[in-house]
Design an enzyme around this catalytic site. Structure first.
Site, mmCIF file in Angstrom:
data_model
loop_
_atom_site.group_PDB
_atom_site.id
_atom_site.type_symbol
_atom_site.label_atom_id
_atom_site.label_comp_id
_atom_site.label_asym_id
_atom_site.label_seq_id
_atom_site.Cartn_x
_atom_site.Cartn_y
_atom_site.Cartn_z
ATOM 1 N N ASP A 365 48.568 26.945 46.193
ATOM 2 C CA ASP A 365 48.456 27.673 46.953
ATOM 3 C C ASP A 365 50.084 28.190 46.824
ATOM 4 O OD1 ASP A 365 46.697 29.502 48.391
ATOM 5 O OD2 ASP A 365 48.612 29.459 49.659
ATOM 6 N N GLU A 401 48.271 29.102 41.534
ATOM 7 C CA GLU A 401 47.922 30.527 41.895
ATOM 8 C C GLU A 401 49.603 31.500 41.628
ATOM 9 O OE1 GLU A 401 45.682 32.937 45.150
ATOM 10 O OE2 GLU A 401 47.680 31.234 46.251
#
Length: 740
Positions: A365, A401
């Site tokens: 993330d 990401e």
């Protein structure tokens, strides 16, 4: 400051065998203990007894030795598996210098393999003085003991995991899901297993995943978490779990009731069992991991672990004012990956989940934060180099990401091998071509994503064709997606032009406004007997167009759980705090939902059976190894090759892609796209000389609906140069068997 408890009267512990091996590890007659607290002047290991009725626990303290390179350590006899524990850290309190030591706060070991219970929101868990509304009152240490309100760590036995199925990237199909949302309403999963780790690995869940044809389930975070206080005050929770408390411990609330009752070790065993059962079924599991920030929030947040151990050493801060945190994540704090112990914490956590739990990979993330040297991102950051060279981690699926909220935070395509990046450019181009462009055309405006879409269909060489080796990471460096947990679902993309986030209690201000969606003329669901019901078939075809584009493009596809059956969140595009029917998959598979499931399954079968639909290298546009046709060719609706000028015509809405199957010993593939609001007559190119066989048409409600739809009279077999009538907003896939 004094805190109730007893210190062990015995002599100081012996040194740990390896003071730099952080965490609590059973060995010999007890355990070796090591924790990083570089600015402390004393650290106590707190061994906790059984909880009393009032929530407090008897506490025995052992002063650790050190520091050695900022690490406090010792060998403590008598510790066994199941022991609850924490740390109390003595040291300077100087918030302006970033130092927030407060021995009244029982701190969770960042390396704890399990946690017991959950944190209760109370002013006592704050290092500074806070009032009953949790607002800061004074920037001085709070003397209330936090032990009754926090979740202690638990010592567990170590073990080694068996390897997974080892599916190659070229065969991988990702399926992003939430542990709870996936099975809370899944028929066939017993009630007591729904929404749990065991439910993910139940035969009913596995049967759906295998029938659909995905290979790898990507779970939203399962690290132990703590919801943001502002959500708790509203009666909401952080459902998605992007607010990590412990990087080694699984979230207890996702375990079955029986496992929770048996204790934290049983929760961990349930996670290991889930991984093992998925592997037995031939499925991989990837974890979404959040190393960019923690649940301790901004400077006014609670003191639960890292903040009390070494706030200045773990968190990114302004070098000119160490007490001021630098937030590049939007979550109040950011971990400082310039620091050795931060990099070590992340790597040790990853090795644990891969080596002892057995997971097959990780999705990082806000991964740009992990590659920042302060404000500057580098693809050669030590953490990223370590991922690429670690003997264990380099063999796992590593997915980034590739953005955060800091300076120059968008870095899609700029991470090094062996990582693969979420490709937001693919998402935007696909939505643009099939949804927002036609929406604008229906209003009299001309926009075009044809050139952009072609780039994404062919693997995004502009993003992934560069790197340290010639050719870059190739198309398999791109994780293609149209939807994800964050944003509209597939069904909502074709149903809403505007988000509907009122349930989040933020005045509909949260969530993106850049949805690139299209309600096709009416906002929201349409009743079957409504005068607007005529738009329903077009909406359904648009969903099939999005799925078809995703699954025939070069790159690694990712489906969002439930999209295959048209799951809706009622227009909520930021359901991070909705642990309810808004986010849970409603497993309805009748009518058009069943047809959509059949379409997704059929497309995935085509992709699996034909490597030409999942190329593992970039095309060159040339004839390779004596092939009769180029490896990739583009044509217009007349069957003529696309000219350089044609690519820049915004009104052009028809495109034909021919991909040679020769490099894979497969049939050739022809993909025909009609992105216009009108039916179009399309002449197929000459190709290799054999007939084109129609294997999928987005105009079909169901993939078994194989009725002829062209004027040639040849049904599903069209000769080279033959003309076909394309439904408005539709796409087709043809295969051309190679002539031996």
């Amino acid at each position: 400051m004094t805190v109730p408890g007893t210190s062990r009267p015995a002599a100081a512990p012996a040194p740990a065998a390896d003071p730099r091996r952080l965490g609590v590890h059973l060995t010999g007659d007890g355990a070796d203990v090591a924790v990083h607290a570089a600015h402390a002047n004393r650290v106590e290991l707190c061994l906790l007894g059984e909880a009393r009725e009032d929530g407090t626990r008897p506490e025995e303290r052992v002063s650790l030795l050190g520091p050695v390179d900022g690490i406090w350590h010792g060998h403590v006899p008598g510790i066994e598996a199941g022991q609850r524990y924490g740390f109390r850290v003595h040291g300077p309190w100087d918030p302006d210098a970033g130092l927030r030591h407060n021995p009244a706060k029982l701190l969770l070991d960042p390396y704890a393999r399990a946690v017991d219970g959950e944190i209760r929101l109370d002013p006592a868990i704050y290092g500074h003085v806070a009032d009953d509304r949790l607002a800061p009152v004074r920037a001085e240490p709070d003397g209330r003991d936090s032990a009754p309100y926090v979740a202690p760590g638990v010592v567990v036995e170590e073990c080694a995991a068996e390897p997974g199925p080892g599916i190659g990237w070229e065969d991988t199909v990702l399926y992003e899901a939430h542990v709870r949302g996936l099975t809370m309403q899944l028929p066939g999963v017993p009630q007591h297993l729904r929404g749990t780790y065991a439910g993910v690995a139940h035969p009913a869940t596995i049967a759906h995943l295998k029938q659909l044809g995905v290979t790898t389930i990507e779970l939203l975070p399962i690290h132990a978490k703590f919801p943001e206080p502002f959500l708790t005050a509203k009666g909401l929770t952080n459902y998605w779990g992007y607010n990590t408390l412990a990087f080694f411990a699984p979230e207890p609330s996702y375990a079955t009731r029986s496992s929770r009752a048996a204790g934290p070790e049983a929760v961990l065993d349930e996670v290991r069992g889930m991984v093992s059962l998925l592997h037995e079924a031939g499925l991989e599991i990837v974890l979404d991991v959040v190393y960019n920030h923690t649940c301790e929030g901004g400077a006014d947040g609670p003191t639960l672990s890292l903040r009390g151990l070494d706030n200045a050493g773990y968190y990114l801060h302004d070098d000119g004012a160490p007490g001021r945190l630098v937030d590049v994540t939007g979550c109040g704090n950011s971990l400082d990956f310039r620091r050795t112990r931060v990099v070590q914490l992340a790597l040790d956590s990853l090795r644990y989940w891969a080596g002892e739990v057995g997971v097959d990979g990780f999705r990082f993330d806000l991964a740009v934060t992990l590659g920042r040297d302060g404000a500057r991102f580098s693809p050669r950051h030590p953490f990223l180099v370590a991922l690429a060279t670690d003997p264990l981690l380099r063999t796992k699926k590593l997915i980034t990401e590739p953005w955060d909220l800091g300076p120059d935070g968008w870095r899609t395509g700029q991470f090094p091998a062996p990582t693969a990046d979420w490709n937001d450019r693919f998402r935007n181009a696909t939505r643009g071509f099939w949804l927002s462009d036609p929406r604008e055309a229906s209003r009299g405006h001309v926009t075009g994503h044809l050139r952009e879409l072609a780039t994404r269909l062919s693997g995004s060489a502009d993003l992934f064709g560069h790197g340290e080796v010639p050719g870059g990471r190739g198309p398999l460096g791109s994780v293609n997606f149209v939807t994800a947990h964050d944003g509209f679902t597939l069904a909502d993309l074709v149903t809403y032009d505007h988000k509907r986030n009122a349930a989040n209690l933020e005045g509909n201000r949260d969530g993106t406004d850049d949805n690139r969606s299209w309600h096709h003329g009416v906002e929201g669901p349409v009743a079957p007997d409504s005068p607007a019901a005529e738009i329903v078939p077009v909406r359904e075809r648009s969903m099939r167009n999005l799925l078809g584009t995703l699954l025939i493009s070069a790159g690694v596809p990712m489906l969002t759980a439930g999209d295959e059956i048209g799951r809706s969140q009622g227009g909520n595009n930021n359901a991070y705090c909705q642990d309810n029917e808004i986010s849970w998959i409603a497993w309805e598979t009748t009518g058009w939902r069943g047809d959509l499931l059949a379409t997704a399954t059929s497309l995935l079968r085509l992709r699996r059976e034909h490597p030409v639909l999942r190329p593992d290298r970039f095309a060159t546009g040339a004839r390779l190894d004596g092939d009769d046709v180029p490896d990739l060719s583009w044509y217009d609706e007349t069957g003529a090759p696309m000219t350089p000028e044609a690519w820049h015509e915004p009104q052009r809405r028809v495109l034909v892609m021919h991909r040679s199957g020769a490099p894979w010993g497969d049939a050739d593939a022809l993909v025909v796209l009609n992105g216009s609001l009108d039916e179009r007559r399309v002449q197929l190119p000459p190709g290799r000389g054999g007939d084109y066989e129609l294997v999928w048409d987005s105009a079909w409600d169901h993939p078994d609906e194989r009725e002829p739809t062209d004027e040639s009279g040849n049904g599903h077999h069209v000769p080279p140069g033959g003309a076909v009538e394309m439904e408005s907003l539709s796409m087709r896939v043809y295969l051309v068997p190679r002539l031996e």
